[in-house]
Motif scaffolding. Structure first.
Motif, PDB file in Angstrom:
ATOM      1  N   PHE A   1       0.831  -1.200   0.000  1.00  0.00           N
ATOM      2  CA  PHE A   1       0.000   0.000   0.000  1.00  0.00           C
ATOM      3  C   PHE A   1       0.871   1.258   0.000  1.00  0.00           C
ATOM      4  CE2 PHE A   1      -1.832   3.508   2.421  1.00  0.00           C
ATOM      5  CZ  PHE A   1      -3.052   3.703   1.800  1.00  0.00           C
ATOM      6  N   LEU A   2       1.870   1.288   0.894  1.00  0.00           N
ATOM      7  CA  LEU A   2       2.714   2.487   1.011  1.00  0.00           C
ATOM      8  C   LEU A   2       3.538   2.695  -0.259  1.00  0.00           C
ATOM      9  CD1 LEU A   2       3.846   2.120   4.748  1.00  0.00           C
ATOM     10  CD2 LEU A   2       2.104   3.674   3.811  1.00  0.00           C
ATOM     11  N   GLU A   3       3.962   1.599  -0.861  1.00  0.00           N
ATOM     12  CA  GLU A   3       4.724   1.682  -2.112  1.00  0.00           C
ATOM     13  C   GLU A   3       3.834   2.262  -3.227  1.00  0.00           C
ATOM     14  OE1 GLU A   3       6.228  -2.151  -3.420  1.00  0.00           O
ATOM     15  OE2 GLU A   3       8.137  -1.178  -3.885  1.00  0.00           O
TER      16      GLU A   3
ATOM     17  N   ARG B   1       4.109   5.835  -5.164  1.00  0.00           N
ATOM     18  CA  ARG B   1       4.180   5.898  -6.623  1.00  0.00           C
ATOM     19  C   ARG B   1       3.128   6.865  -7.180  1.00  0.00           C
ATOM     20  NH1 ARG B   1       2.085   4.376 -10.798  1.00  0.00           N
ATOM     21  NH2 ARG B   1       0.321   3.326  -9.809  1.00  0.00           N
ATOM     22  N   VAL B   2       1.916   6.798  -6.664  1.00  0.00           N
ATOM     23  CA  VAL B   2       0.833   7.678  -7.126  1.00  0.00           C
ATOM     24  C   VAL B   2       1.178   9.149  -6.848  1.00  0.00           C
ATOM     25  CG1 VAL B   2      -1.576   8.365  -6.634  1.00  0.00           C
ATOM     26  CG2 VAL B   2      -1.008   5.940  -6.944  1.00  0.00           C
ATOM     27  N   CYS B   3       1.700   9.404  -5.646  1.00  0.00           N
ATOM     28  CA  CYS B   3       2.035  10.783  -5.287  1.00  0.00           C
ATOM     29  C   CYS B   3       3.193  11.309  -6.133  1.00  0.00           C
ATOM     30  CB  CYS B   3       2.391  10.872  -3.802  1.00  0.00           C
ATOM     31  SG  CYS B   3       0.947  10.632  -2.753  1.00  0.00           S
ATOM     32  N   GLU B   4       4.168  10.440  -6.377  1.00  0.00           N
ATOM     33  CA  GLU B   4       5.300  10.860  -7.205  1.00  0.00           C
ATOM     34  C   GLU B   4       4.843  11.122  -8.635  1.00  0.00           C
ATOM     35  OE1 GLU B   4       8.450   7.994  -7.688  1.00  0.00           O
ATOM     36  OE2 GLU B   4       9.967   9.578  -7.794  1.00  0.00           O
ATOM     37  N   ALA B   5       3.974  10.273  -9.140  1.00  0.00           N
ATOM     38  CA  ALA B   5       3.457  10.460 -10.504  1.00  0.00           C
ATOM     39  C   ALA B   5       2.661  11.761 -10.613  1.00  0.00           C
ATOM     40  CB  ALA B   5       2.582   9.264 -10.900  1.00  0.00           C
ATOM     41  N   ALA B   6       2.024  12.162  -9.508  1.00  0.00           N
ATOM     42  CA  ALA B   6       1.245  13.409  -9.514  1.00  0.00           C
ATOM     43  C   ALA B   6       2.150  14.632  -9.436  1.00  0.00           C
ATOM     44  CB  ALA B   6       0.262  13.408  -8.343  1.00  0.00           C
ATOM     45  N   GLY B   7       3.414  14.430  -9.030  1.00  0.00           N
ATOM     46  CA  GLY B   7       4.354  15.549  -9.013  1.00  0.00           C
ATOM     47  C   GLY B   7       4.971  15.869  -7.663  1.00  0.00           C
ATOM     48  N   ILE B   8       4.639  15.088  -6.640  1.00  0.00           N
ATOM     49  CA  ILE B   8       5.283  15.309  -5.337  1.00  0.00           C
ATOM     50  C   ILE B   8       6.651  14.617  -5.369  1.00  0.00           C
ATOM     51  CG2 ILE B   8       5.139  14.923  -2.835  1.00  0.00           C
ATOM     52  CD1 ILE B   8       2.088  14.916  -3.102  1.00  0.00           C
ATOM     53  N   PRO B   9       7.739  15.360  -5.136  1.00  0.00           N
ATOM     54  CA  PRO B   9       9.055  14.724  -5.208  1.00  0.00           C
ATOM     55  C   PRO B   9       9.186  13.613  -4.156  1.00  0.00           C
ATOM     56  CG  PRO B   9       9.246  17.121  -5.000  1.00  0.00           C
ATOM     57  CD  PRO B   9       7.815  16.792  -4.799  1.00  0.00           C
ATOM     58  N   ARG B  10       9.846  12.546  -4.538  1.00  0.00           N
ATOM     59  CA  ARG B  10      10.056  11.407  -3.638  1.00  0.00           C
ATOM     60  C   ARG B  10      10.728  11.844  -2.332  1.00  0.00           C
ATOM     61  NH1 ARG B  10      10.301   5.561  -3.879  1.00  0.00           N
ATOM     62  NH2 ARG B  10       8.901   5.512  -5.638  1.00  0.00           N
TER      63      ARG B  10
ATOM     64  N   GLN C   1      11.633  -3.397   9.621  1.00  0.00           N
ATOM     65  CA  GLN C   1      12.729  -3.225   8.655  1.00  0.00           C
ATOM     66  C   GLN C   1      12.271  -3.382   7.207  1.00  0.00           C
ATOM     67  OE1 GLN C   1      15.290  -5.798  10.788  1.00  0.00           O
ATOM     68  NE2 GLN C   1      17.014  -4.371  10.779  1.00  0.00           N
ATOM     69  N   GLU C   2      11.273  -4.236   7.001  1.00  0.00           N
ATOM     70  CA  GLU C   2      10.767  -4.414   5.631  1.00  0.00           C
ATOM     71  C   GLU C   2      10.161  -3.120   5.096  1.00  0.00           C
ATOM     72  OE1 GLU C   2       8.431  -8.098   5.134  1.00  0.00           O
ATOM     73  OE2 GLU C   2       9.475  -8.854   6.913  1.00  0.00           O
ATOM     74  N   LEU C   3       9.621  -2.305   6.003  1.00  0.00           N
ATOM     75  CA  LEU C   3       9.068  -1.014   5.579  1.00  0.00           C
ATOM     76  C   LEU C   3      10.174   0.016   5.413  1.00  0.00           C
ATOM     77  CD1 LEU C   3       5.884  -0.865   7.830  1.00  0.00           C
ATOM     78  CD2 LEU C   3       6.144  -1.851   5.556  1.00  0.00           C
ATOM     79  N   ALA C   4      11.203  -0.081   6.252  1.00  0.00           N
ATOM     80  CA  ALA C   4      12.345   0.829   6.111  1.00  0.00           C
ATOM     81  C   ALA C   4      12.993   0.636   4.740  1.00  0.00           C
ATOM     82  CB  ALA C   4      13.345   0.592   7.232  1.00  0.00           C
ATOM     83  N   LEU C   5      12.923  -0.599   4.223  1.00  0.00           N
ATOM     84  CA  LEU C   5      13.538  -0.905   2.921  1.00  0.00           C
ATOM     85  C   LEU C   5      12.851  -0.185   1.759  1.00  0.00           C
ATOM     86  CD1 LEU C   5      14.363  -4.724   3.258  1.00  0.00           C
ATOM     87  CD2 LEU C   5      15.968  -2.790   3.129  1.00  0.00           C
ATOM     88  N   LEU C   6      11.674   0.387   1.989  1.00  0.00           N
ATOM     89  CA  LEU C   6      11.028   1.182   0.936  1.00  0.00           C
ATOM     90  C   LEU C   6      11.899   2.377   0.557  1.00  0.00           C
ATOM     91  CD1 LEU C   6       7.323   1.177   2.231  1.00  0.00           C
ATOM     92  CD2 LEU C   6       8.150   0.125   0.102  1.00  0.00           C
TER      93      LEU C   6
END
Ligand code: 7PJ
Length: 278
Positions: A164-166, A170-179, A205-210
């Motif tokens: 979900f967070l990934e 991705r959606v926010c970055e595609a809309a123009g919010i810088p990563r 840690q699996e979430l930190a890996l995002l």
């Protein structure tokens, strides 16, 4: 890793604490003590003095079953406080809201970060956040606050939260919010049982890996109360601090907490003993 918050650069190589300031009469965790304006201002300054790197201001309770508030009510609760604090305090202020109108007005009033438990999924929120040009925290929640604790279910909570967070990143970055301006948060207690929350903490840690700044809020939450045998929110300090330490050792960058001094001190010691973020 760094996070730019207005004129402040936050060093995320050290754990940072976000102090919680609720302007809600029905907050579960502090009973609405800071609904009073002067008390809220004093509390913000106290948290800054105790080492909070960010003050998170919210005007709508998201506890299970809480009453919804109107846009105007929420604006009345948070905007004068943000104006006051942004004008007189050197600590950055974030706005805890899912409502696009509140995001816009809060940033206009001086907030330098948006903290959204809906992860910009409410209508108009993504557009509003984009226009605000400030960092956004995207939090995972299963369902809506009203019914989220009734029967939360996952095949694998950690994988689902991570996906979900990934996807929202991705959606926010595609809309123009810088990563570089996107934080993520597993949303402890938001549509999650004790077992789900523990799985998320164990495998954080699996979430930190995002690769995004990872914010977590465990402070005074009911899972802590349950683990301690059912103690009320005001008796969850030590349990909350323990959870914060574990989260930081497993890769969290920012801890959202009510008890700033205790959390800051514990995290300083934890960080000094950390090998390399393990
Ligand atoms: C969280 C939040 C959290 C983020 C609340 C409470 C309930 N925002 N807002 N993460 N929790 N990002 O303070 O316990 O866990 S409201």
């Amino acid at each position: 890793m760094q996070l730019q918050l207005g004129r402040h650069t936050l060093d995320l190589a050290q754990p940072q604490v976000m102090g919680v300031l609720n302007r809600t009469p029905d907050s579960f965790s502090d009973g609405g003590v800071f609904a009073d304006f002067a008390a809220a201002v004093r509390r913000a300054h106290a948290m800054a003095g105790e080492g909070a790197a960010i003050i998170d201001i919210g005007g709508e309770s998201t506890r299970p079953g809480a009453e919804a508030v109107s846009v105007q009510q929420e604006l009345d609760r948070v905007i004068p406080l943000i104006e006051r604090l942004a004008g007189e305090m050197d600590t950055p202020v974030s706005i805890d809201t899912g409502k696009p109108e509140v995001m816009r007005e809060a940033v206009r009033a001086g907030a330098v970060m948006i903290n959204d438990v809906y992860a910009l999924r409410l209508p108009g929120a993504l557009t509003a956040a984009l226009a605000c040009r400030v960092p956004v925290c995207l939090m995972h929640m299963q369902g809506e606050p009203r019914g989220m604790q009734q029967n939360p279910r996952y095949a694998d909570v950690v994988t689902e939260v991570r996906d979900f967070l990934e996807e929202r990143t991705r959606v926010c970055e595609a809309a123009g919010i810088p990563r570089s301006q996107i934080l993520v948060d597993p949303g402890f207690g938001f549509g999650k049982t004790l077992a789900h929350n523990l799985a998320l903490l164990r495998r954080l840690q699996e979430l930190a890996l995002l690769g995004q700044p990872l914010l977590v809020g465990l402070s005074r939450k009911s899972s802590i109360g349950t683990l301690l045998g059912g103690v009320p929110p005001m008796e969850r300090l030590h349990g909350s601090v323990a959870a914060a330490v574990v989260a930081v050792l497993r890769g969290a960058h920012i801890i959202r907490a009510h008890d700033v001094k205790a959390t800051v001190e514990a995290l300083k010691v934890a960080a000094a003993a950390r090998l390399d973020g393990c």
